[in-house]
Enzyme design. Structure first.
Site, PDB file in Angstrom:
ATOM      1  N   TYR A 147      48.870 -17.728 -87.535  1.00 54.71           N
ATOM      2  CA  TYR A 147      49.499 -19.049 -87.585  1.00 54.71           C
ATOM      3  C   TYR A 147      48.984 -19.922 -86.457  1.00 54.71           C
ATOM      4  O   TYR A 147      48.518 -19.435 -85.419  1.00 54.71           O
ATOM      5  CB  TYR A 147      51.022 -18.938 -87.470  1.00 54.71           C
ATOM      6  CG  TYR A 147      51.487 -18.518 -86.094  1.00 54.71           C
ATOM      7  CD1 TYR A 147      51.829 -19.462 -85.125  1.00 54.71           C
ATOM      8  CD2 TYR A 147      51.563 -17.176 -85.749  1.00 54.71           C
ATOM      9  CE1 TYR A 147      52.229 -19.074 -83.859  1.00 54.71           C
ATOM     10  CE2 TYR A 147      51.956 -16.771 -84.489  1.00 54.71           C
ATOM     11  CZ  TYR A 147      52.299 -17.723 -83.546  1.00 54.71           C
ATOM     12  OH  TYR A 147      52.691 -17.337 -82.288  1.00 54.71           O
ATOM     13  N   PHE A 157      50.762 -26.177 -79.892  1.00 54.23           N
ATOM     14  CA  PHE A 157      51.601 -25.521 -78.899  1.00 54.23           C
ATOM     15  C   PHE A 157      51.514 -24.006 -78.971  1.00 54.23           C
ATOM     16  O   PHE A 157      51.959 -23.320 -78.055  1.00 54.23           O
ATOM     17  CB  PHE A 157      53.065 -25.966 -79.019  1.00 54.23           C
ATOM     18  CG  PHE A 157      53.669 -25.772 -80.386  1.00 54.23           C
ATOM     19  CD1 PHE A 157      54.224 -24.561 -80.757  1.00 54.23           C
ATOM     20  CD2 PHE A 157      53.680 -26.810 -81.293  1.00 54.23           C
ATOM     21  CE1 PHE A 157      54.778 -24.383 -82.001  1.00 54.23           C
ATOM     22  CE2 PHE A 157      54.232 -26.651 -82.548  1.00 54.23           C
ATOM     23  CZ  PHE A 157      54.788 -25.428 -82.902  1.00 54.23           C
ATOM     24  N   ASP A 158      50.950 -23.460 -80.039  1.00 56.96           N
ATOM     25  CA  ASP A 158      50.808 -22.007 -80.108  1.00 56.96           C
ATOM     26  C   ASP A 158      49.874 -21.649 -81.251  1.00 56.96           C
ATOM     27  O   ASP A 158      49.785 -22.386 -82.241  1.00 56.96           O
ATOM     28  CB  ASP A 158      52.163 -21.333 -80.320  1.00 56.96           C
ATOM     29  CG  ASP A 158      52.110 -19.829 -80.048  1.00 56.96           C
ATOM     30  OD1 ASP A 158      51.124 -19.382 -79.439  1.00 56.96           O
ATOM     31  OD2 ASP A 158      53.050 -19.129 -80.430  1.00 56.96           O
ATOM     32  N   ILE A 175      62.712 -18.751 -86.743  1.00 56.81           N
ATOM     33  CA  ILE A 175      63.339 -20.021 -87.071  1.00 56.81           C
ATOM     34  C   ILE A 175      63.510 -20.165 -88.583  1.00 56.81           C
ATOM     35  O   ILE A 175      62.765 -19.585 -89.372  1.00 56.81           O
ATOM     36  CB  ILE A 175      62.545 -21.212 -86.492  1.00 56.81           C
ATOM     37  CG1 ILE A 175      61.089 -21.203 -86.979  1.00 56.81           C
ATOM     38  CG2 ILE A 175      62.620 -21.222 -84.974  1.00 56.81           C
ATOM     39  CD1 ILE A 175      60.280 -22.401 -86.524  1.00 56.81           C
ATOM     40  N   TYR A 201      63.601 -26.232 -83.728  1.00 58.81           N
ATOM     41  CA  TYR A 201      64.304 -26.193 -82.453  1.00 58.81           C
ATOM     42  C   TYR A 201      65.121 -27.444 -82.176  1.00 58.81           C
ATOM     43  O   TYR A 201      65.599 -27.634 -81.069  1.00 58.81           O
ATOM     44  CB  TYR A 201      63.310 -25.988 -81.311  1.00 58.81           C
ATOM     45  CG  TYR A 201      62.497 -24.741 -81.459  1.00 58.81           C
ATOM     46  CD1 TYR A 201      63.089 -23.492 -81.303  1.00 58.81           C
ATOM     47  CD2 TYR A 201      61.152 -24.796 -81.779  1.00 58.81           C
ATOM     48  CE1 TYR A 201      62.363 -22.338 -81.470  1.00 58.81           C
ATOM     49  CE2 TYR A 201      60.409 -23.637 -81.945  1.00 58.81           C
ATOM     50  CZ  TYR A 201      61.021 -22.412 -81.784  1.00 58.81           C
ATOM     51  OH  TYR A 201      60.296 -21.270 -81.963  1.00 58.81           O
ATOM     52  N   PHE A 215      52.956 -26.109 -89.181  1.00 66.23           N
ATOM     53  CA  PHE A 215      52.352 -24.794 -89.041  1.00 66.23           C
ATOM     54  C   PHE A 215      51.378 -24.533 -90.186  1.00 66.23           C
ATOM     55  O   PHE A 215      51.680 -24.837 -91.343  1.00 66.23           O
ATOM     56  CB  PHE A 215      53.414 -23.685 -89.090  1.00 66.23           C
ATOM     57  CG  PHE A 215      54.230 -23.525 -87.844  1.00 66.23           C
ATOM     58  CD1 PHE A 215      53.784 -22.712 -86.811  1.00 66.23           C
ATOM     59  CD2 PHE A 215      55.447 -24.162 -87.709  1.00 66.23           C
ATOM     60  CE1 PHE A 215      54.540 -22.540 -85.670  1.00 66.23           C
ATOM     61  CE2 PHE A 215      56.214 -23.992 -86.567  1.00 66.23           C
ATOM     62  CZ  PHE A 215      55.758 -23.187 -85.539  1.00 66.23           C
TER      63      PHE A 215
END
Length: 350
Positions: A147, A157-158, A175, A201, A215
């Protein structure tokens, strides 16, 4: 400053709020482990190396935070199988926000395109690569994926792709947008998700990405878990034939055991269990994970400490645990609130 050749392992923990272990005793990891990733390339400058070492040390000390989950609770036995990344010799931890490798955002990162599929919850997605599988995972299954995640302004961010390592986790431990979305996929499929803030979030800060998140996810495999047990008929309240102790703990024997010894608070017990809120929502089950759990009886919520002492080996019992013997009416993030109902089978007393 350089990264140690043999730094400790780092666990990427997820939102697995164990219903039994005291939240206060295990500590909630509030930091953002998404601020670093593992790269096989040696840092090219002393500044990058220094930042990498500081990030690695800080992240290890603060446990972890995954971009897929929320506040994580660490049990004494590592009940949940967290993917582990070993930081081996010549591997450098590089902070994503500090200039590390990133993947460019997609052209439609700002909002879902008109041809995206949208579910009733507002989750939007679009198939990027058709899979060759025929079955989709359920919410309790463990999935293995790649991912990459961006905020809608295009900032990554990731990414497991940057780390060059797939990641595995129970689908109901992340999530809501992931739990719902990955169930739409088959093995081999790659899909882009636009996850609303309320399924991620929210719009707060605290080191986590806020607002709508985007994502790209590729599903490599999944392992089917046993189906979760249905909610009992009397889950909504304490029945008249239940035994009630002075503390308000109610219970009813479901099946008699073969043992004759009762555990003491200092004993370690091995059990299977399932837990529901009064509306019948299952929030955790060792049966769904396909594994028993062992723990010191004096290291769990008060309702469990008192209740399991009423049992012998082989016994199955249902408990109605008042809020004050569980997590209260305003529990820590991720813990269930109010009265809780548990079915417990006591396998062994150590």
């Amino acid at each position: 400053v350089t990264v140690s050749k043999k730094p400790p392992e780092v666990s990427f923990l997820y939102f697995f709020p164990h219903p039994v272990v005291k939240m206060s005793s295990v500590g909630v990891a509030r930091s953002a482990c998404r601020a670093f990733s593992v790269s096989r390339n040696v840092a090219r400058s002393s500044r990058c190396q220094a930042k990498a070492a500081q990030t690695a040390q800080r992240s290890v000390q603060q446990l972890s935070y995954s971009s897929l989950g929320g506040a994580s609770s660490l049990t004494a036995r590592s009940i949940f199988r967290s993917p582990r990344t070993s930081l081996g010799s010549r591997m450098t931890v590089r902070a994503i926000f500090g200039g590390a490798s990133t993947i460019p955002p997609p052209a439609d990162v700002a909002e879902a395109p008109a041809d995206a599929e949208v579910t009733a919850t507002g989750l939007a997605s679009k198939v990027l690569q058709v899979g060759d599988g025929t079955d989709s995972p359920s919410a309790v299954d463990e999935v293995t994926v790649h991912y990459t995640g961006w905020t809608t302004d295009g900032k990554m961010f990731d990414s497991s792709v940057v780390r060059d390592q797939t990641i595995s986790f129970p689908l109901n431990g992340v999530i809501k947008g992931w739990t719902e979305g990955v169930q739409l996929m088959v093995v081999g499929e790659k899909r882009r998700f636009w996850i609303p803030a309320e399924m991620a979030y929210g719009n707060g800060g605290g080191g986590r990405p806020s607002g709508m998140l985007v994502f790209d996810v590729e599903l490599f495999s999944f392992k089917s878990k046993p189906k979760p047990p249905p909610a009992p008929e009397d889950v909504g309240g304490v029945p008249e034939d239940a035994d009630v102790t002075a503390s308000g703990l109610a219970s009813r024997m479901l099946s008699a055991g073969k043992g004759s010894v009762y555990p003491k608070p200092s004993d370690t017990v091995e059990v299977d269990y399932s837990g529901w809120t009064l509306d019948g929502s299952l929030f955790d089950s060792s049966i769904s994970r396909g594994e028993t759990i062992s723990f010191p009886l004096n290291g769990v919520i008060a309702g469990w400490t008192e209740g399991v002492q009423l049992m012998v080996e082989g016994e199955s019992r249902r408990f109605w645990i008042p809020a004050e013997l569980a997590y209260g009416t305003n529990p820590p993030r991720g813990a269930p609130a109010g009265m809780l109902v548990f079915d417990v089978v006591l396998h062994k007393i150590n």
